[in-house]
Every structure is written in C-alpha cells, then in structure tokens.
Design an enzyme around this catalytic site. Structure first.
Site, PDB file in Angstrom:
ATOM      1  N   ARG A 123      34.135  59.032   6.557  1.00  0.00           N
ATOM      2  CA  ARG A 123      35.287  58.907   6.891  1.00  0.00           C
ATOM      3  C   ARG A 123      35.750  57.992   7.630  1.00  0.00           C
ATOM      4  O   ARG A 123      37.326  57.483   7.260  1.00  0.00           O
ATOM      5  CB  ARG A 123      35.908  60.051   7.011  1.00  0.00           C
ATOM      6  CG  ARG A 123      37.760  60.638   7.874  1.00  0.00           C
ATOM      7  CD  ARG A 123      37.880  61.712   8.052  1.00  0.00           C
ATOM      8  NE  ARG A 123      37.867  63.159   6.637  1.00  0.00           N
ATOM      9  CZ  ARG A 123      37.476  63.605   6.642  1.00  0.00           C
ATOM     10  NH1 ARG A 123      37.221  64.328   7.314  1.00  0.00           N
ATOM     11  NH2 ARG A 123      37.279  63.923   5.753  1.00  0.00           N
ATOM     12  N   TYR A 124      34.878  57.423   8.892  1.00  0.00           N
ATOM     13  CA  TYR A 124      36.061  56.818   9.604  1.00  0.00           C
ATOM     14  C   TYR A 124      35.948  55.305   9.722  1.00  0.00           C
ATOM     15  O   TYR A 124      33.933  55.146   9.126  1.00  0.00           O
ATOM     16  CB  TYR A 124      35.495  57.487  10.418  1.00  0.00           C
ATOM     17  CG  TYR A 124      36.072  58.612  11.020  1.00  0.00           C
ATOM     18  CD1 TYR A 124      37.916  58.837  11.410  1.00  0.00           C
ATOM     19  CD2 TYR A 124      35.627  59.580  11.165  1.00  0.00           C
ATOM     20  CE1 TYR A 124      38.207  59.629  12.449  1.00  0.00           C
ATOM     21  CE2 TYR A 124      36.290  60.775  11.782  1.00  0.00           C
ATOM     22  CZ  TYR A 124      37.723  60.975  12.786  1.00  0.00           C
ATOM     23  OH  TYR A 124      38.308  61.982  12.046  1.00  0.00           O
ATOM     24  N   ARG A 127      31.471  54.947  11.380  1.00  0.00           N
ATOM     25  CA  ARG A 127      30.321  56.526  11.494  1.00  0.00           C
ATOM     26  C   ARG A 127      30.420  57.176  10.337  1.00  0.00           C
ATOM     27  O   ARG A 127      31.056  57.108   9.448  1.00  0.00           O
ATOM     28  CB  ARG A 127      30.910  57.259  13.535  1.00  0.00           C
ATOM     29  CG  ARG A 127      32.345  57.812  12.924  1.00  0.00           C
ATOM     30  CD  ARG A 127      32.914  57.353  14.126  1.00  0.00           C
ATOM     31  NE  ARG A 127      33.939  58.088  14.798  1.00  0.00           N
ATOM     32  CZ  ARG A 127      34.982  57.470  14.246  1.00  0.00           C
ATOM     33  NH1 ARG A 127      35.105  56.137  14.456  1.00  0.00           N
ATOM     34  NH2 ARG A 127      35.909  58.149  14.810  1.00  0.00           N
ATOM     35  N   CYS A 136      21.180  78.252  10.484  1.00  0.00           N
ATOM     36  CA  CYS A 136      21.964  78.607  12.609  1.00  0.00           C
ATOM     37  C   CYS A 136      21.390  78.945  12.664  1.00  0.00           C
ATOM     38  O   CYS A 136      20.675  80.500  12.013  1.00  0.00           O
ATOM     39  CB  CYS A 136      23.451  78.696  12.657  1.00  0.00           C
ATOM     40  SG  CYS A 136      24.672  76.871  12.471  1.00  0.00           S
ATOM     41  N   CYS A 140      28.652  80.969  14.138  1.00  0.00           N
ATOM     42  CA  CYS A 140      29.870  81.962  14.091  1.00  0.00           C
ATOM     43  C   CYS A 140      30.457  82.293  13.132  1.00  0.00           C
ATOM     44  O   CYS A 140      31.118  81.373  12.609  1.00  0.00           O
ATOM     45  CB  CYS A 140      30.338  80.655  14.972  1.00  0.00           C
ATOM     46  SG  CYS A 140      29.358  79.778  16.355  1.00  0.00           S
ATOM     47  N   CYS A 143      33.836  79.890  11.491  1.00  0.00           N
ATOM     48  CA  CYS A 143      32.566  77.859  11.608  1.00  0.00           C
ATOM     49  C   CYS A 143      33.783  77.463   9.983  1.00  0.00           C
ATOM     50  O   CYS A 143      33.632  78.463   9.329  1.00  0.00           O
ATOM     51  CB  CYS A 143      31.294  78.260  10.527  1.00  0.00           C
ATOM     52  SG  CYS A 143      30.341  77.316   9.709  1.00  0.00           S
ATOM     53  N   ARG A 145      32.570  75.006   8.473  1.00  0.00           N
ATOM     54  CA  ARG A 145      32.039  74.821   7.407  1.00  0.00           C
ATOM     55  C   ARG A 145      31.345  75.980   6.779  1.00  0.00           C
ATOM     56  O   ARG A 145      30.406  76.485   5.963  1.00  0.00           O
ATOM     57  CB  ARG A 145      30.761  73.683   7.354  1.00  0.00           C
ATOM     58  CG  ARG A 145      31.297  72.750   7.868  1.00  0.00           C
ATOM     59  CD  ARG A 145      30.173  71.072   7.525  1.00  0.00           C
ATOM     60  NE  ARG A 145      30.710  70.333   8.132  1.00  0.00           N
ATOM     61  CZ  ARG A 145      30.797  69.783   9.455  1.00  0.00           C
ATOM     62  NH1 ARG A 145      29.692  70.623  10.225  1.00  0.00           N
ATOM     63  NH2 ARG A 145      30.836  69.023  10.037  1.00  0.00           N
ATOM     64  N   ASP A 303      40.470  75.407  12.952  1.00  0.00           N
ATOM     65  CA  ASP A 303      40.507  74.955  11.269  1.00  0.00           C
ATOM     66  C   ASP A 303      41.407  75.636  10.306  1.00  0.00           C
ATOM     67  O   ASP A 303      41.174  76.695  10.612  1.00  0.00           O
ATOM     68  CB  ASP A 303      39.781  73.915  10.540  1.00  0.00           C
ATOM     69  CG  ASP A 303      38.818  72.861  11.393  1.00  0.00           C
ATOM     70  OD1 ASP A 303      40.010  72.498  11.535  1.00  0.00           O
ATOM     71  OD2 ASP A 303      37.600  72.552  11.822  1.00  0.00           O
ATOM     72  N   ASP A 340      42.285  68.461  13.664  1.00  0.00           N
ATOM     73  CA  ASP A 340      41.215  68.181  12.558  1.00  0.00           C
ATOM     74  C   ASP A 340      42.232  68.423  11.261  1.00  0.00           C
ATOM     75  O   ASP A 340      42.901  68.406  11.117  1.00  0.00           O
ATOM     76  CB  ASP A 340      40.055  68.368  12.317  1.00  0.00           C
ATOM     77  CG  ASP A 340      38.888  67.130  11.462  1.00  0.00           C
ATOM     78  OD1 ASP A 340      39.924  66.134  10.918  1.00  0.00           O
ATOM     79  OD2 ASP A 340      37.895  67.194  11.857  1.00  0.00           O
ATOM     80  N   LYS A 347      40.688  63.410  12.351  1.00  0.00           N
ATOM     81  CA  LYS A 347      40.848  64.133  13.987  1.00  0.00           C
ATOM     82  C   LYS A 347      42.438  63.420  14.960  1.00  0.00           C
ATOM     83  O   LYS A 347      41.895  61.846  14.487  1.00  0.00           O
ATOM     84  CB  LYS A 347      39.652  63.975  15.017  1.00  0.00           C
ATOM     85  CG  LYS A 347      38.913  64.975  14.828  1.00  0.00           C
ATOM     86  CD  LYS A 347      37.601  64.072  15.521  1.00  0.00           C
ATOM     87  CE  LYS A 347      36.327  64.926  15.433  1.00  0.00           C
ATOM     88  NZ  LYS A 347      35.626  64.515  13.927  1.00  0.00           N
TER      89      LYS A 347
HETATM   90  C1  LIG Z   1      34.374  64.690  13.977  1.00  0.00           C
HETATM   91  C2  LIG Z   1      33.746  63.297  13.146  1.00  0.00           C
HETATM   92  C3  LIG Z   1      33.534  62.079  13.319  1.00  0.00           C
HETATM   93  C4  LIG Z   1      33.273  61.874  14.633  1.00  0.00           C
HETATM   94  O1  LIG Z   1      34.150  61.616  15.314  1.00  0.00           O
HETATM   95  P1  LIG Z   1      34.633  61.111  16.863  1.00  0.00           P
HETATM   96  O2  LIG Z   1      35.581  61.364  16.885  1.00  0.00           O
HETATM   97  O3  LIG Z   1      33.932  59.903  16.647  1.00  0.00           O
HETATM   98  O4  LIG Z   1      33.788  61.991  17.364  1.00  0.00           O
HETATM   99  C5  LIG Z   1      32.852  61.912  12.294  1.00  0.00           C
HETATM  100  N1  LIG Z   1      32.913  61.555  10.850  1.00  0.00           N
HETATM  101  C6  LIG Z   1      33.142  63.206  10.495  1.00  0.00           C
HETATM  102  C7  LIG Z   1      33.659  63.114   9.207  1.00  0.00           C
HETATM  103  C8  LIG Z   1      34.139  64.077  11.447  1.00  0.00           C
HETATM  104  O5  LIG Z   1      34.140  64.881  11.286  1.00  0.00           O
END
Ligand SMILES: *Cc1c(COP(=O)(O)O)cnc(C)c1O
Length: 423
Positions: A123-124, A127, A136, A140, A143, A145, A303, A340, A347
């Site tokens: 998404r980002y 990362r 798990c 929880c 959860c 997911r 969420d 989120d 986020k």
């Molecule tokens: C939370 C998340 C991350 C990591 O986000 P950071 O703000 O870097 O901790 C990466 N990918 C996805 C899909 C996420 O939900």
C-alpha cells in the site's frame, strides 16, 4: 491503580486454577505445553475456570463461524469475579459478534485490493505487509483480519512464499517488510524460512515481526528464538499489549530477552470500548510498557471489521487520551493515535490541535496546560540543503505540498488521481 500481577513479590507467580494444580513450573513455562493445552471451546474453558452457563453458550454458539482460542497463561490471568475483566472481554465472544452493523466491511482496510500477490499488501511506497500464517495463540475478538484469521473458512493460499519473495525481490523500492498473520512467531520453522528468504534480497533493509506472544504466550520468547532473530538484524519486534494488567513478570521476561538480544520492541494497542477506553488506563499501560523497554508506537482506532461494533469508541476518545498523555507524561510514552482509513486509505494520524493559527510572521500555539503562546517565524525561509543529492538517490520535488499555497504557485492542491472505492 493496583496491578495485582506486578505487585506480587514472586517474579514467577501465576494464578493457578484448580485444573492446573498439578502442572509443574517447567511444563507451564514451556510454550509447546501452552499451545498443546490451548483452550478452544466453551466446555474446555468451563473445566478450568468458573464461567457462567451463558458465557459458555456464547463461546459455543460462535464456534460454528469463528474460531476460539486462549492459552492457559492468558486464562490464568482472568479475574473471575469481574464481569468486565479485560482478559475475558478480549477473548470471550459477545452475542454482537454475529451481527454485521451498517458501515462494516469484511475487508475494511482493502488489504485484498492492494494485494498484487495473495498474502502480500503493498500500500505504501517503501514497505509491505505479509501474512505468513493464520494461526494465533489467542484469537482476539476484535481482530481486524477476522475474515481470514478468525473465520473458520478463512485461509491463506498455500505455497505463496516463493511468489511473495519474488515480488519483493522485483520491487527494489521495498525496504521494510512486516511479517504478520496470524502470529508470525507461533510457528518457528516457517518464520526462519521467511527470514532467510528476505535477507537474501539486498534492498530489504528492515524486517518487522508482528506478534502478540509477549502478551499472550510470553514463554515463546526463548533464548533460542532470540538467537535465531539476531541472525537477521535489523529486526523490529511489533507487539500488542492493550491493558496494563497484561504486563506481568512473564511478559517482562519475554521483553527483557528481546531487548537484551538487541531487538527493539514497539507496541501497537487498539482502543477498545470498556477495556482501555480510559485515559488513566492508557497512561498506565504506556508507562508500564516503557518499564519493560517497549516503545508505545500506535494506538489504533478500532477498524470497521464485521461484528465488532461493540468494541468501537467515538474518535474523540482517542484524541482525549492523547491530550491526556502529551506533556503530562514522558514523550516516550506517547504513541500516535491513528485511524486506518476504510477502503485502503492507510493510516491517518489524528491528534489534538496544538497549532491555533499561523502567518508567515508568527505561529500561535497552545501547550498541554492550555496556555497560549506564539513562536516568531524566521525571516529567511530558504532551507535548501546542498548535500541532499549525495545522501539520497530519490528526487524531491521542490515546493511540494502546502508550501505551494504559501507562494503563489497554486490556489488549491489536489491529489493527481482520486480513485473512489465502494463496498
Ligand atoms: C500499518 C501498515 C504498514 C506499516 O505502516 P507504518 O506506519 O510504517 O508502521 C504497512 N503496510 C500496511 C498494509 C499496513 O496496514
């Protein structure tokens, strides 16, 4: 607030319900024993702790659709005299769980939408999130997911590791990989294969391991596990404590082992109605976390996953909590409160407003005590660094963001592509 488990003078104290009277300390401290004796039905739970017939029925009636599991360690922390015991509320289903409220989604964060390979969400920019298991040691009830992890029918496609590693290897912009699930460390050999695979990719700089075991199965953090993780540094351990009572001597031992192995530990808490939706509880949680060398990282707004409306708080509760922390206790103890954004928006940090107004001459601020003051802006605004080309391969577009509005370069700013998504 009294912390019964921390105040106990025996560092290896645990509360023994009758069912575990004959269990030896060695067995109890063995994570495999804990996993083997994990409680997965209402009938099993009833045999170890006093629960009401109604509670047992609640667990059993959700079992058709959703999984249930709690480690003996977790169950041993339940306060059976308190109907709002945080250990109970996080583990035992409520009837509301089977009800889908308006505005809820099966995949609220659009993780399956931003997924070029099943099991991976990209998404980002730099990362990715990887789901390596659906297992798990505690399911929880809130959860996020639950469609994959809690749902009996939920599953990850098999044999995705090669495809996911291949995707990461072919995307050199990925420098940070989060191994999550499920719980990334409940299964040792799978984790090692992932770590080896990732460390063979030169552009992966950071590996994060997302795991709740320090909180629900602390004996899983063995010397052996820490030695394994140390081979793949830099690793960040992302854990999940939600209530100060969870910080037991056992949890402290687990975090000590990680910290002494040189692995930084960060906490991601979820804001949960009637569990930690209280500034005093959250402050204590953050302070206790710091004492066991865990840095509070995020507090998540709950969420919009299906069937968890009873855990959700109004957004202003989170803002109130941050307001109560910032300035009142160590900055180290102040995480970021994030929502989120539904539909895969990612986020978004949400915080109290400390900047009341600003011009090019002055910024008007307020502090944590409510005092209002000002900061004079410098007259020189050119901040270009001549060395930036030497430290970064990327390009940085000058006058990006809102500074365009301060100059006369733009009147409004709009994202290049605005793509809406519906359910
Ligand atoms: C939370 C998340 C991350 C990591 O986000 P950071 O703000 O870097 O901790 C990466 N990918 C996805 C899909 C996420 O939900």
């Amino acid at each position: 607030m009294r912390l019964p488990y921390i105040d106990n003078t025996d560092p290896l104290y645990f509360r023994r319900f009758k069912a575990w009277e004959k269990v030896t300390r060695q067995e109890w401290d063995d994570w495999k024993w804990q996993m083997k004796h994990t409680i997965t039905t209402g009938d099993e739970l009833e045999k170890v702790i006093p629960i009401s017939a109604e509670e047992k029925e609640r667990i059993n009636s959700t079992l058709d659709k959703y999984k249930f599991a709690a480690t003996p360690y977790w169950v041993s922390l339940v306060d059976t005299s308190n109907p709002e015991c945080p250990f109970k509320l996080q583990a035992i289903p409520m009837p509301e769980e089977l009800v889908v409220s308006p505005g809820e989604f099966s995949d609220p964060l659009g993780e399956d939408v931003d997924s070029p390979v099943p099991g991976l969400t990209h998404r980002y920019p730099d990362r990715v999130l990887v789901l390596i298991t659906t297992i798990c040691s505690l399911y929880c009830r809130f959860c996020t997911r639950r469609r994959i992890i809690l749902d009996k029918e939920g599953h990850l496609e098999r044999g995705q590791r090669e495809k996911i590693l291949d995707y990461i290897a072919h995307h050199s912009e990925i420098r940070d990989v989060i191994l999550s699930g499920g719980d990334a460390v409940v299964t040792g050999s799978i984790l090692e294969q992932w770590l080896k695979g990732l460390r063979a990719i030169p552009h992966v700089e950071i590996i994060r391991i997302a795991s709740k075991v320090p909180c629900v199965l602390p004996m899983r953090i063995t010397g052996e596990l820490v030695s394994l993780l140390k081979k793949f540094q830099p690793i960040y351990f992302m854990t999940h404590f939600n209530h100060p009572y969870e910080i037991t001597p056992e949890a402290k031992m687990a975090c000590d082992r990680l910290a002494e192995g040189g692995i930084p530990i960060m906490n991601q808490a979820v804001l949960l109605r009637k569990i930690n939706s209280d500034p005093l509880i959250m402050k204590r949680l953050m302070q206790e976390l710091l004492k066991i060398r865990v840095k509070p990282y995020y507090i998540y707004q709950c969420d919009l996953s299906e069937g968890i409306s009873h855990f959700r708080t109004p957004v202003e509760k989170g803002i109130e909590i941050i307001e109560f922390l910032r300035g009142h206790t160590s900055g180290l103890a102040v995480p970021e409160f994030v929502i989120d954004m539904p539909g895969g928006g990612g986020k978004v940090p949400v915080m109290p407003n400390y900047v009341l107004s600003y011009s090019d001459k002055k910024v008007i601020l307020r502090n944590y005590k409510g005092q209002i003051g000002s900061y004079p802006q410098p007259s020189e605004t050119n901040c270009d660094c001549s060395t930036h080309a030497a430290v970064s391969e990327g390009t940085y577009q000058k006058a990006a963001g809102i500074s365009k509005l301060f100059g006369d370069e733009a009147v409004t700013l709009e994202p290049k592509e605005v793509v809406g998504r519906t359910k």
